[in-house]
Scaffold this motif. Structure first.
Motif, PDB file in Angstrom:
ATOM      1  N   CYS A   1       0.855  -1.188   0.000  1.00  0.00           N
ATOM      2  CA  CYS A   1       0.000   0.000   0.000  1.00  0.00           C
ATOM      3  C   CYS A   1       0.888   1.235   0.000  1.00  0.00           C
ATOM      4  O   CYS A   1       1.590   1.485   0.971  1.00  0.00           O
ATOM      5  CB  CYS A   1      -0.934   0.044   1.212  1.00  0.00           C
ATOM      6  SG  CYS A   1      -1.830   1.614   1.270  1.00  0.00           S
TER       7      CYS A   1
ATOM      8  N   CYS B   1      -6.256  -1.384  -0.561  1.00  0.00           N
ATOM      9  CA  CYS B   1      -5.894  -1.482   0.850  1.00  0.00           C
ATOM     10  C   CYS B   1      -7.177  -1.526   1.675  1.00  0.00           C
ATOM     11  O   CYS B   1      -8.010  -0.627   1.586  1.00  0.00           O
ATOM     12  CB  CYS B   1      -5.044  -0.293   1.271  1.00  0.00           C
ATOM     13  SG  CYS B   1      -4.597  -0.324   3.013  1.00  0.00           S
TER      14      CYS B   1
ATOM     15  N   CYS C   1      -0.084   3.661   3.113  1.00  0.00           N
ATOM     16  CA  CYS C   1       0.346   3.182   4.424  1.00  0.00           C
ATOM     17  C   CYS C   1       1.851   2.927   4.437  1.00  0.00           C
ATOM     18  O   CYS C   1       2.454   2.852   5.494  1.00  0.00           O
ATOM     19  CB  CYS C   1      -0.397   1.908   4.806  1.00  0.00           C
ATOM     20  SG  CYS C   1      -2.177   2.144   4.994  1.00  0.00           S
TER      21      CYS C   1
ATOM     22  N   CYS D   1      -7.230   1.720   4.026  1.00  0.00           N
ATOM     23  CA  CYS D   1      -7.316   3.119   3.586  1.00  0.00           C
ATOM     24  C   CYS D   1      -7.837   3.255   2.156  1.00  0.00           C
ATOM     25  O   CYS D   1      -7.914   4.354   1.639  1.00  0.00           O
ATOM     26  CB  CYS D   1      -5.972   3.811   3.737  1.00  0.00           C
ATOM     27  SG  CYS D   1      -4.776   3.307   2.499  1.00  0.00           S
TER      28      CYS D   1
END
Ligand SMILES: [Zn+2]
Length: 459
Positions: A182, A390, A185, A393
């Protein structure tokens, strides 16, 4: 005692009374003390996280996890039950990030890693009270006053001890591996996490024209679903055993799998000049797709691998070793260097010329537009597929080469499968089904995370 259940019985009230009685008389404590010297039944509770509210799913697991120890106690065993709290990990960080109004790793580092971690530590107890109340209310018995906590040093030391055993067995290694990543992240995701975030999306795949080196008007036609990886292309891959064709098409010569000519070029639109096995194309050289890319004598060759099939595309696959598991394997086998022209925030790097700074998915249409203008585009084909996002998020994941620490689970596969057969599963179809399949296909476990709030790795 009632002969029959009275119609005016208030079940909820009675439950609360029972709960209070258990508490006042420490019935749970007594159920253990009364078994002093009895055989021990060991129960390990996988700990929940207290930075989120308990929900119905937790009630189901708590009920099941209470049932077995309670039954074993009734059968005469002494069953210690130590509650635990899972406190580390990305969910905690994301919550804290949100509450501090931060977005992404650079902002966390500006804020300061130490103060950020202090906030994480605080936030893990946000809903402890709700968890205790829920556990009491559903009659879940565990020693909640002396829990184990995953951020406590004693607990971390146990993890370090375990890692040392794994290291001594030669099962811990650092690998460079393409992982689902991701870019927001800034971390790799486990396959379990990836499985939670698939969505159907409409994207555009392209067939690109890679110019054969030393030929004026001859091109490999190669297909990709990720145009943003094209600037990082380092090889083309064909299947050694399939038949490929050089054909005259419009005003140039194209090379691709014979079986797909009609689908891609259209029946009657081309003239076959020559056919050959994929193997005969091996080590042929071609030019970098874009003029702003640097050439490299070790890259831009045709490689062979059986993973190339003729179900989609042209039978010629564009390979970017930094962005695909198969690509990485093939590039390693042929000693073709990686080009990773995407930074760890998912943005195109300066080597990608006109696309520099764009997020990969935003680069896709720009790459296609550029190819259209410079004549390297054979076709842009809209398609729909299931793509991973993800689960935390909602950012599209990318496959991305990272250096990661792994536990070599594949070396333990036979043992895992054998031990699983000795376990009494309920329902029993899980044994050879979901869990058995998982073990049969076990992969090495990438356990490191490039984040802040977790067990520090003693490496
Ligand atoms: Zn994310």
């Amino acid at each position: 005692m009632y002969d029959k259940v009275p119609t005016n019985l208030n079940f909820v009230e009675r439950e609360v009374q029972t709960e209070q009685f258990w508490k006042e008389h420490d019935i749970f404590g007594k159920s253990i003390k009364a078994r002093e010297g009895a055989p021990v039944f060991t129960f390990y509770d996988g700990p929940p996280t207290a930075n989120g509210k308990p929900h119905i799913g937790h009630i189901i697991t708590r009920a099941v996890k209470d049932l077995i120890p309670r039954y074993k106690t009734m059968k005469g065993y002494k069953v210690l039950r130590k509650a635990g709290w899972d406190t580390h990990g990305l969910p905690v960080e994301l919550e804290v990030e949100k509450s501090l109004g931060l977005d992404g790793k650079p902002q966390i580092e500006d804020y300061g890693v130490e103060p950020f971690i202090a906030k994480c530590k605080e936030s893990v107890w946000t809903y402890e009270k709700e968890w205790r109340a829920m556990s009491d209310r559903v009659g879940f018995w565990a020693d909640m006053d002396h829990p184990y906590v995953t951020y406590h040093n004693e607990y971390i030391e146990s993890e370090w001890w375990a890692l040392k055993q794994i290291w001594d067995k030669g099962l811990l290694y650092k690998g460079h591996k393409v992982v689902p990543y991701c870019p927001r992240c800034g971390t790799a995701l486990s396959s379990h996490e990836v499985a939670q975030g698939y969505k159907d999306v409409k994207e555009t795949s392209v067939i690109a024209k890679f110019k054969v080196e030393g030929k004026d008007n001859e091109y490999f036609l190669a297909w990709t679903t990720t145009p943003w990886t094209l600037p990082s292309n380092v090889a083309l891959t064909v299947n050694a055993d399939e038949t490929y064709a050089r054909v005259k098409y419009q005003d140039y010569v194209a090379i691709m799998a014979e079986a797909l000519l009609d689908t891609i070029l259209g029946e009657g639109n081309y003239e076959v000049l020559e056919t050959m096995k994929g193997k005969e194309l091996e080590y042929m050289r071609y030019e970098p797709l874009f003029s702003f890319l640097e050439n490299d004598p070790k890259a831009f060759i045709v490689t062979c691998d059986p993973y190339v099939t003729l179900t989609d595309g042209t039978g010629v696959v564009h390979s970017a070793g930094a962005f695909g598991e198969d690509d990485a394997r093939v590039c390693n086998a042929y000693n073709v260097p990686f080009r990773q022209y995407v930074d760890d925030s998912g943005n195109m790097t300066k080597e990608t010329g006109p696309f520099a700074g764009l997020f990969v998915k935003d680069a896709d249409p720009k790459v296609i537009e550029y190819m259209e203008q410079d004549g390297s585009l054979f076709a842009a084909i809209p398609f729909e597929h299931n793509y991973p996002f993800c689960w935390r998020c909602d950012t599209p994941l990318i496959y991305y080469a990272r250096s990661t620490w792994f536990i070599k689970m594949t070396a333990l596969r036979d043992n895992l499968v054998r031990n699983n057969r000795t376990i009494n599963w309920y329902p029993d179809n899980i044994k050879e089904g979901r869990f058995g399949n998982f073990l049969e296909n076990v992969i090495d476990w990438g356990l490191s995370r490039e984040r802040y709030w977790g067990t520090p790795l003693p490496i």
